[in-house]
Design a protein around this motif. Structure first.
Motif, PDB file in Angstrom:
ATOM      1  N   MET A   1     -41.158 -13.805 -62.441  1.00 30.33           N
ATOM      2  CA  MET A   1     -41.079 -12.911 -63.597  1.00 30.33           C
ATOM      3  C   MET A   1     -42.284 -11.977 -63.618  1.00 30.33           C
ATOM      4  O   MET A   1     -43.413 -12.422 -63.506  1.00 30.33           O
ATOM      5  N   ASP A   2     -41.977 -10.685 -63.717  1.00 25.56           N
ATOM      6  CA  ASP A   2     -43.040  -9.681 -63.727  1.00 25.56           C
ATOM      7  C   ASP A   2     -43.650  -9.601 -65.131  1.00 25.56           C
ATOM      8  O   ASP A   2     -42.934  -9.457 -66.117  1.00 25.56           O
ATOM      9  N   GLU A   3     -44.972  -9.685 -65.171  1.00 23.36           N
ATOM     10  CA  GLU A   3     -45.691  -9.643 -66.441  1.00 23.36           C
ATOM     11  C   GLU A   3     -45.366  -8.382 -67.249  1.00 23.36           C
ATOM     12  O   GLU A   3     -45.380  -8.387 -68.476  1.00 23.36           O
ATOM     13  N   ASN A   4     -45.081  -7.313 -66.521  1.00 24.76           N
ATOM     14  CA  ASN A   4     -44.823  -6.042 -67.204  1.00 24.76           C
ATOM     15  C   ASN A   4     -43.337  -5.748 -67.394  1.00 24.76           C
ATOM     16  O   ASN A   4     -42.962  -4.646 -67.780  1.00 24.76           O
ATOM     17  N   ASN A   5     -42.506  -6.732 -67.059  1.00 20.74           N
ATOM     18  CA  ASN A   5     -41.073  -6.555 -67.248  1.00 20.74           C
ATOM     19  C   ASN A   5     -40.483  -7.931 -67.566  1.00 20.74           C
ATOM     20  O   ASN A   5     -39.815  -8.550 -66.747  1.00 20.74           O
ATOM     21  N   ILE A   6     -40.788  -8.401 -68.771  1.00 26.47           N
ATOM     22  CA  ILE A   6     -40.476  -9.784 -69.117  1.00 26.47           C
ATOM     23  C   ILE A   6     -38.987  -9.995 -69.355  1.00 26.47           C
ATOM     24  O   ILE A   6     -38.347  -9.212 -70.053  1.00 26.47           O
ATOM     25  N   ASP A   7     -38.448 -11.033 -68.737  1.00 23.92           N
ATOM     26  CA  ASP A   7     -37.046 -11.396 -68.886  1.00 23.92           C
ATOM     27  C   ASP A   7     -36.903 -12.223 -70.172  1.00 23.92           C
ATOM     28  O   ASP A   7     -37.152 -13.421 -70.185  1.00 23.92           O
ATOM     29  N   GLN A   8     -36.516 -11.550 -71.242  1.00 24.42           N
ATOM     30  CA  GLN A   8     -36.480 -12.203 -72.560  1.00 24.42           C
ATOM     31  C   GLN A   8     -35.482 -13.353 -72.617  1.00 24.42           C
ATOM     32  O   GLN A   8     -35.715 -14.344 -73.311  1.00 24.42           O
ATOM     33  N   THR A   9     -34.384 -13.205 -71.873  1.00 27.40           N
ATOM     34  CA  THR A   9     -33.371 -14.280 -71.880  1.00 27.40           C
ATOM     35  C   THR A   9     -33.966 -15.560 -71.292  1.00 27.40           C
ATOM     36  O   THR A   9     -33.821 -16.653 -71.857  1.00 27.40           O
ATOM     37  N   ALA A  10     -34.659 -15.407 -70.174  1.00 23.63           N
ATOM     38  CA  ALA A  10     -35.270 -16.580 -69.534  1.00 23.63           C
ATOM     39  C   ALA A  10     -36.371 -17.163 -70.427  1.00 23.63           C
ATOM     40  O   ALA A  10     -36.517 -18.387 -70.523  1.00 23.63           O
ATOM     41  N   ILE A  11     -37.124 -16.292 -71.090  1.00 22.47           N
ATOM     42  CA  ILE A  11     -38.190 -16.780 -71.979  1.00 22.47           C
ATOM     43  C   ILE A  11     -37.583 -17.582 -73.138  1.00 22.47           C
ATOM     44  O   ILE A  11     -38.085 -18.639 -73.507  1.00 22.47           O
ATOM     45  N   GLN A  12     -36.467 -17.083 -73.684  1.00 18.71           N
ATOM     46  CA  GLN A  12     -35.778 -17.813 -74.763  1.00 18.71           C
ATOM     47  C   GLN A  12     -35.348 -19.190 -74.295  1.00 18.71           C
ATOM     48  O   GLN A  12     -35.542 -20.194 -74.989  1.00 18.71           O
ATOM     49  N   GLN A  13     -34.780 -19.216 -73.094  1.00 19.41           N
ATOM     50  CA  GLN A  13     -34.299 -20.466 -72.507  1.00 19.41           C
ATOM     51  C   GLN A  13     -35.473 -21.444 -72.341  1.00 19.41           C
ATOM     52  O   GLN A  13     -35.373 -22.622 -72.706  1.00 19.41           O
ATOM     53  N   ALA A  14     -36.579 -20.932 -71.831  1.00 18.83           N
ATOM     54  CA  ALA A  14     -37.771 -21.767 -71.622  1.00 18.83           C
ATOM     55  C   ALA A  14     -38.322 -22.248 -72.967  1.00 18.83           C
ATOM     56  O   ALA A  14     -38.709 -23.412 -73.119  1.00 18.83           O
ATOM     57  N   GLY A  15     -38.339 -21.337 -73.936  1.00 18.71           N
ATOM     58  CA  GLY A  15     -38.827 -21.695 -75.270  1.00 18.71           C
ATOM     59  C   GLY A  15     -37.981 -22.799 -75.894  1.00 18.71           C
ATOM     60  O   GLY A  15     -38.504 -23.728 -76.510  1.00 18.71           O
ATOM     61  N   ASP A  16     -36.660 -22.720 -75.687  1.00 18.98           N
ATOM     62  CA  ASP A  16     -35.761 -23.757 -76.223  1.00 18.98           C
ATOM     63  C   ASP A  16     -36.037 -25.105 -75.554  1.00 18.98           C
ATOM     64  O   ASP A  16     -36.002 -26.144 -76.213  1.00 18.98           O
ATOM     65  N   ILE A  17     -36.289 -25.078 -74.263  1.00 21.09           N
ATOM     66  CA  ILE A  17     -36.598 -26.332 -73.553  1.00 21.09           C
ATOM     67  C   ILE A  17     -37.818 -26.992 -74.207  1.00 21.09           C
ATOM     68  O   ILE A  17     -37.821 -28.190 -74.509  1.00 21.09           O
ATOM     69  N   ILE A  18     -38.862 -26.180 -74.443  1.00 17.03           N
ATOM     70  CA  ILE A  18     -40.099 -26.744 -75.021  1.00 17.03           C
ATOM     71  C   ILE A  18     -39.853 -27.219 -76.450  1.00 17.03           C
ATOM     72  O   ILE A  18     -40.280 -28.318 -76.833  1.00 17.03           O
ATOM     73  N   LYS A  19     -39.127 -26.427 -77.243  1.00 10.31           N
ATOM     74  CA  LYS A  19     -38.816 -26.841 -78.624  1.00 10.31           C
ATOM     75  C   LYS A  19     -38.038 -28.153 -78.656  1.00 10.31           C
ATOM     76  O   LYS A  19     -38.167 -28.934 -79.600  1.00 10.31           O
ATOM     77  N   VAL A 122     -46.657 -13.276 -69.805  1.00  8.51           N
ATOM     78  CA  VAL A 122     -45.574 -14.273 -69.734  1.00  8.51           C
ATOM     79  C   VAL A 122     -45.960 -15.502 -70.569  1.00  8.51           C
ATOM     80  O   VAL A 122     -45.148 -16.040 -71.327  1.00  8.51           O
ATOM     81  N   ALA A 123     -47.224 -15.917 -70.458  1.00  4.86           N
ATOM     82  CA  ALA A 123     -47.692 -17.076 -71.231  1.00  4.86           C
ATOM     83  C   ALA A 123     -47.591 -16.791 -72.728  1.00  4.86           C
ATOM     84  O   ALA A 123     -47.084 -17.619 -73.496  1.00  4.86           O
ATOM     85  N   LEU A 124     -48.028 -15.617 -73.140  1.00  3.45           N
ATOM     86  CA  LEU A 124     -47.988 -15.271 -74.570  1.00  3.45           C
ATOM     87  C   LEU A 124     -46.553 -15.246 -75.086  1.00  3.45           C
ATOM     88  O   LEU A 124     -46.259 -15.771 -76.168  1.00  3.45           O
ATOM     89  N   ALA A 125     -45.636 -14.669 -74.298  1.00  2.00           N
ATOM     90  CA  ALA A 125     -44.230 -14.609 -74.717  1.00  2.00           C
ATOM     91  C   ALA A 125     -43.649 -16.018 -74.834  1.00  2.00           C
ATOM     92  O   ALA A 125     -42.930 -16.344 -75.784  1.00  2.00           O
ATOM     93  N   LEU A 126     -44.014 -16.870 -73.882  1.00  2.00           N
ATOM     94  CA  LEU A 126     -43.488 -18.241 -73.904  1.00  2.00           C
ATOM     95  C   LEU A 126     -44.022 -19.026 -75.108  1.00  2.00           C
ATOM     96  O   LEU A 126     -43.275 -19.755 -75.759  1.00  2.00           O
ATOM     97  N   ILE A 127     -45.312 -18.868 -75.392  1.00  2.00           N
ATOM     98  CA  ILE A 127     -45.893 -19.582 -76.541  1.00  2.00           C
ATOM     99  C   ILE A 127     -45.142 -19.184 -77.817  1.00  2.00           C
ATOM    100  O   ILE A 127     -44.738 -20.033 -78.610  1.00  2.00           O
ATOM    101  N   SER A 128     -44.932 -17.892 -78.003  1.00  2.00           N
ATOM    102  CA  SER A 128     -44.229 -17.420 -79.201  1.00  2.00           C
ATOM    103  C   SER A 128     -42.802 -17.959 -79.268  1.00  2.00           C
ATOM    104  O   SER A 128     -42.336 -18.378 -80.327  1.00  2.00           O
ATOM    105  N   ALA A 129     -42.133 -17.984 -78.114  1.00  2.00           N
ATOM    106  CA  ALA A 129     -40.741 -18.450 -78.088  1.00  2.00           C
ATOM    107  C   ALA A 129     -40.625 -19.968 -78.251  1.00  2.00           C
ATOM    108  O   ALA A 129     -39.535 -20.500 -78.470  1.00  2.00           O
TER     109      ALA A 129
END
Ligand code: AMP
Ligand code: MG
Length: 344
Positions: A1-19, A122-129
């Motif tokens: 995942m490119d830091e400057n082109n974040i894949d929001q769908t994947a971040i959501q998926q990852a965030g759900d896993i952590i939640k 990517v880390a910041l987006a994941l933490i928020s998600a």
């Protein structure tokens, strides 16, 4: 995942896993982290299990904004606000008195909590998600060199965690600087990219090094950063650091390498651009130019892992006494060598 082109769908998926109590490895500017919900004791237990890490070695809690700090710590000293202003987001971890909201499982039973705000997008987006609080140690099996590529994470964690986010090579390659803000004088528990001088500039007072950083704690003393007591960052081969003038170091290592090879050992050498042509061992790695300390820092762990891949049983390293982050580099290298240092 490119830091400057974040894949929001994947971040959501990852965030759900952590939640939902699962684990996701993700890139940060320091090294790859192994993330779980910091406020869920079961997630922290899973992190310890996946790493094979002793459960008295606390995890760092990662946040994405300053507002997230106050609900998890008892107080934020003014000095910490100044450091956060200057170095967050970035490679600085601060230790505070913790509130009840942070489970004991996350802090290894301590009444303090270590907090960092990484700068990697990517880390910041994941933490928020993920709900705002990710407990994340380095994503390596305990004792091995920290991962600086997603591939290193896969080597150690395949089958043990739910997802790896590949963000390519990390920028810094050494773990964050840790400063304990609970004592009167800020105490550096682990050196990193943010140096003592950089902290003092902002603090306008002197910071001190914890005894464990200087290597003077005895085995029965309880180090303030419990992680410092374990063998760390280590390659499988037996490693020795050789100090001295360039010529003497080279001839000593060449002699030793020849002797060891005659005994059937496989010998690796960590050298610099200036010296790598002068060694005769079978696996000589150019870690970077002597003057390029950022390159040395970012190549260190990958170099140690490459020696493991190649099955090196003996490793010799030069010393890297560079001006700014040299202390952080040597702190890791000395632990990787289990304190075996030879002066020639
Ligand atoms: P790692 O997660 O692999 O970067 O290791 C985290 C480091 O932070 C370990 O050396 C821990 O001992 C240290 N650490 C985490 N929480 C605390 C804390 N509350 N007080 C002191 N050190 C801590
Ligand atoms: Mg670690």
């Amino acid at each position: 995942m490119d830091e400057n082109n974040i894949d929001q769908t994947a971040i959501q998926q990852a965030g759900d896993i952590i939640k939902n109590g699962g684990l996701v490895a993700f890139p940060t500017e320091t090294v790859y982290g192994l993330g779980g919900d910091a406020l869920n004791p079961e997630s922290s237990a899973k992190i310890y299990a996946a790493k094979g890490r002793p459960s008295d070695n606390p995890l760092i809690v990662h946040i994405a904004d300053m507002d997230a700090l106050y609900p998890i710590v008892k107080s934020v000293p003014e000095a910490a606000v100044r450091l956060a202003d200057k170095y967050w987001p970035g490679p600085l971890t601060m230790v505070f008195k913790k509130k009840e909201t942070v489970p004991d499982e996350t802090t290894g039973g301590l009444d303090t909590v270590a907090v960092r705000m990484p700068s990697h997008k990517v880390a910041l987006a994941l933490i928020s998600a993920s709900g705002g609080y990710i407990a994340a140690p380095s994503a390596n099996v305990s004792g091995r060199p920290s991962p600086t590529l997603a591939q290193h994470v896969a080597e150690d964690m395949n089958g043990r965690i739910d997802m790896i986010i590949d963000g390519g090579a990390v920028e810094i390659g050494l773990e964050s600087t840790i400063v304990d803000m609970t004592s009167k004088q800020p105490l550096i528990l682990r050196p990193g990219y943010i140096t003592k001088e950089m902290l003092e500039q902002v603090l306008r007072t002197e910071a001190a090094y914890d005894k464990a950083v200087l290597g003077v704690t005895s085995a029965d003393e309880h180090p303030r950063a419990p992680g410092m007591k374990y063998k760390h960052y280590a390659p499988a081969g037996d490693m020795v650091i050789v100090k001295g003038s360039e010529d003497q170091v080279i001839s000593y290592i060449n002699e030793q390498a020849a002797e060891k090879r005659a005994q059937g050992e496989k010998v690796g050498v960590i050298a610099t651009q200036e010296t790598c042509m002068k060694y005769t061992a079978e696996d000589v790695v150019n870690i970077g130019a002597r003057t390029d300390e950022e390159a040395i820092a970012s190549h260190l762990y990958a170099t140690l892992r490459a020696f493991d891949e190649a099955g090196m049983t003996c490793i010799y390293s030069e010393e890297f006494d560079t001006p700014r982050i040299g202390q952080a580099i040597m702190n890791r290298l000395i632990r990787a060598a289990a304190h075996q240092i030879i002066e020639v």
